[in-house]
Design a protein around this motif. Structure first.
Motif, PDB file in Angstrom:
ATOM      1  N   UNK A 170       0.942  -1.144  -0.154  1.00  0.00           N
ATOM      2  CA  UNK A 170       0.072   0.075  -0.042  1.00  0.00           C
ATOM      3  C   UNK A 170       0.784   1.201  -0.252  1.00  0.00           C
ATOM      4  N   UNK A 171       1.990   1.254   0.583  1.00  0.00           N
ATOM      5  CA  UNK A 171       2.979   2.289   0.701  1.00  0.00           C
ATOM      6  C   UNK A 171       3.710   2.654  -0.429  1.00  0.00           C
ATOM      7  N   UNK A 172       3.949   1.353  -1.006  1.00  0.00           N
ATOM      8  CA  UNK A 172       4.978   1.583  -2.149  1.00  0.00           C
ATOM      9  C   UNK A 172       4.836   2.590  -3.231  1.00  0.00           C
ATOM     10  N   UNK A 173       3.577   2.572  -3.838  1.00  0.00           N
ATOM     11  CA  UNK A 173       3.277   3.774  -4.781  1.00  0.00           C
ATOM     12  C   UNK A 173       3.560   4.926  -4.319  1.00  0.00           C
ATOM     13  N   UNK A 174       2.847   5.404  -3.239  1.00  0.00           N
ATOM     14  CA  UNK A 174       2.941   6.655  -2.604  1.00  0.00           C
ATOM     15  C   UNK A 174       4.325   7.038  -2.681  1.00  0.00           C
TER      16      UNK A 174
END
Length: 494
Positions: free
Chosen positions: A77-81
């Motif tokens: 979930x945090x990878x793209x941001x």
């Protein structure tokens, strides 16, 4: 906005990569070390499965949750941001902060007072590790020109097998030699009386010490990374016409990728390979302990060192050979990984069905070398189908899918399948055994204990074999990617 140090880049032309050849080698080595620490802290749980399972009295499916969803959910979930941040802000700072966070959380796993607390600390590890690969891949693309990137990213990808190997070495040794009582004896011999009162050392298990000792060195590494790696201009090694484009929105990234079938086939193949690889890696050490009767330290060394080194050979050689064969075989990034994974399927079956560990090792070593052919080309392709504005996001989208489905589902599903098959094997005997009765073997007869142990090992064996057969499916997607590979790649061969 990030500041850019231009001193290293001034002595070479953009198409040669940023900085001198020696400095590029240093940066690649530093990022490889970061990725090794990344995978040490990520995969140490695989080596410590058996002692943690015993300490908290849990089943394989629960350890699968600890090895998969506990890490994968927030990581993905945090990878793209974070990748979007890496396309706007200082990538080296992002990597350094990430290393610090995941290392601290790994050390905290050693003080978990319950399975749920350990689960939460593993989630914390994932939060830190989410900031590693997207900015690192973006940096490598600026340091290395397109025609040498497959080799560079394959060297970086060596962090996966080497991290797993070092995790096995350190964790296996620590569990076998550095538990609480042995540490207390060391402190007393050194005259460190102040340390004796820090914990009830007589009740500190070796797996707790392993987490702490493996986690803390990463804090130092974070400082070294920030002080020694320079931030290059974005797009420095891209073709000239792509170096000064405006920043792209998330919608533009997906619009570009939607027209790149190569990207989606590679992501599909890598997701399946990851699903199998993470699932099997979670329980391979346990398999060697249960089926071949090895102690944890020996099993960890065999899995980590012997099989891990062969996997590292596969990761490096795939990218290296793809760059060397590019002129004569421009689709090597596609067909080499496919061939490797197809051949690995029967080799894995032979290895996991072998009656002794020494007969099992040769086919397992060969299979590990071949199936890891997929990893280097994965990074080379997903970063090569877009320009520098979108590269970190493209890698992050890949890791989002690969880790959410592969890492998130692989370990728990193989654990569920192992537990299910164990129950089936127990139901097939005449001793009226169940999963619950096998948890406390001290009250069982010798025959019942043997039946429990056999079901435990056979359930895991056939779960692993079933999972490994899926490498053939992953290979199909890599082959399909070859149809559009040359059309979709940017700057290949320039």
């Amino acid at each position: 906005m990030a500041t850019v140090d231009s001193t290293a880049g001034s002595i070479t032309e953009p198409n040669e990569g940023y900085g001198t050849k020696g400095y590029r080698g240093f940066v690649l080595g530093a990022l490889l070390l970061v990725y090794i620490f990344n995978f040490i802290d990520r995969s140490i749980i695989n080596i410590l499965t058996e002692p943690i399972k015993e300490s908290f009295q849990v089943e394989d499916w629960q350890m699968g949750l600890l090895g998969g969803p506990a890490f994968a959910i927030l990581y993905t979930m945090l990878g793209i941001p974070i990748a979007r941040m890496a396309e706007r802000f200082h990538r080296v700072w992002i990597i350094a902060i990430s290393v610090f966070v995941w290392s601290l959380m790994t050390a905290l796993c050693g003080v978990a007072v319950s399975f749920m607390v350990l689960f939460l600390f593993r989630v914390g590890v994932s939060v830190g590790e989410a900031g590693c690969t997207p900015p690192a891949q973006s940096l490598l693309a600026d340091y290395f020109k397109p025609s040498s990137r497959a080799t560079a990213v394959s060297i970086y990808a060596l962090g996966v097998p080497l991290g797993g190997m070092f995790a096995a070495i350190f964790a296996g040794f620590i569990v076998g030699n550095l538990d609480g009582p042995s540490l207390a004896a060391m402190f007393e011999a050194w005259g460190w009386t102040w340390a004796l009162g820090l914990a009830d050392w007589q009740n500190v298990e070796g797996w707790r010490v392993a987490f702490i000792l493996v986690g803390f060195p990463g804090v130092i590494l974070a400082i070294v990374v920030r002080m020694t790696i320079k931030e290059p201009p974005r797009g420095y090694s891209d073709p000239p016409e792509l170096q000064h484009l405006e920043r792209s929105s998330m919608g533009e990234v997906f619009k570009v990728l939607s027209k790149k079938p190569t990207f989606w086939h590679i992501v599909a193949g890598a997701t399946i390979a990851s699903f199998v690889g993470y699932g099997v890696a979670q329980f391979t050490t346990s398999f060697l302990v249960r089926t071949h009767g090895l102690d944890l330290q020996t099993a960890a060394v065999l899995f980590g060192v012997i099989i891990g080194l062969m996997a590292a050979l596969g990761v490096f050689s795939s990218g290296y050979l793809a760059d060397r064969l590019a002129h004569r075989h421009p689709k090597a990034l596609s067909w080499m990984p496919a061939l490797g994974m197809i051949v690995s399927v029967p080799l894995y079956a032979l290895g996991f069905l072998a009656p002794t560990v020494w007969l099992a090792l040769p086919p397992l070593m060969a299979a590990a070398t071949l199936h890891y052919f997929y990893l280097g080309p994965m990074y080379a392709i997903v970063g090569g189908v877009v320009d520098s504005r979108m590269r970190a996001t493209s890698v992050a989208i890949t890791l989002f899918i690969v880790n959410l489905l592969g890492y998130g589902l692989g370990p728990p599903l193989i654990g569920i399948l192992s537990t299910f098959l164990k129950g089936m094997f127990l139901a097939g005997n005449d001793l009226n055994l169940s999963l619950e009765t096998c948890k406390v073997t001290t009250e069982l007869s010798t025959a019942a204990v043997a039946a429990c142990n056999s079901a435990n090992s056979e359930g895991l064996r056939w779960s692993i074999i079933a999972f490994c057969s899926l490498y053939a499916w992953a290979a199909l997607h890599y082959l399909l990617a070859g149809k559009t590979l040359l059309r979709d790649m940017i700057g290949r061969g320039e």
